[in-house]
Design a protein around this motif. Sequence first.
Motif: not given
Length: 127
Positions: A64-67, A118-119, A102-111, A24-27
């Motif tokens: 790694q994701l596109s913008d 990141l881009t 580029g850009r980056a964000v960190y988050f935790e998954d349920p585990a 869901n986060i990554l689409g």
Amino acid sequence: MTVELNHIIVPAHDKHASATFLANILGIEVGPAWGPFVALPLSNGVTLDFMDAQQIQAQHCAFQLSDPEFDAAVERIRVAELPHWADPFHQRPGEVDDRFGGRAVYFEDPAGHNMEILTPHSLPAGG
């Protein structure tokens, strides 16, 4: 000889919930369950194979994701009101890192795994 990464097993408290959360986060779509795994196929042919586990040692996975994909993923994180940080040590809450071009964000998954989106050009030269 050609060597390619094929898959990584990701331990989870609930393999279905963890795979669905990250998809869901990554689409992207969750792949089929097979044996003890729920696969999350990535566009480069690698799969994350989520597997139920009692004990979990947190790992780090970076995507790694596109913008435009990054912007959409960050929006999904914000809409879900998920805690997120601009650094892997969770010292800059609610921010997006842009220090390396580029850009980056960190988050935790349920585990409790430390996930990163990141881009391109978000890593310094050499790593």
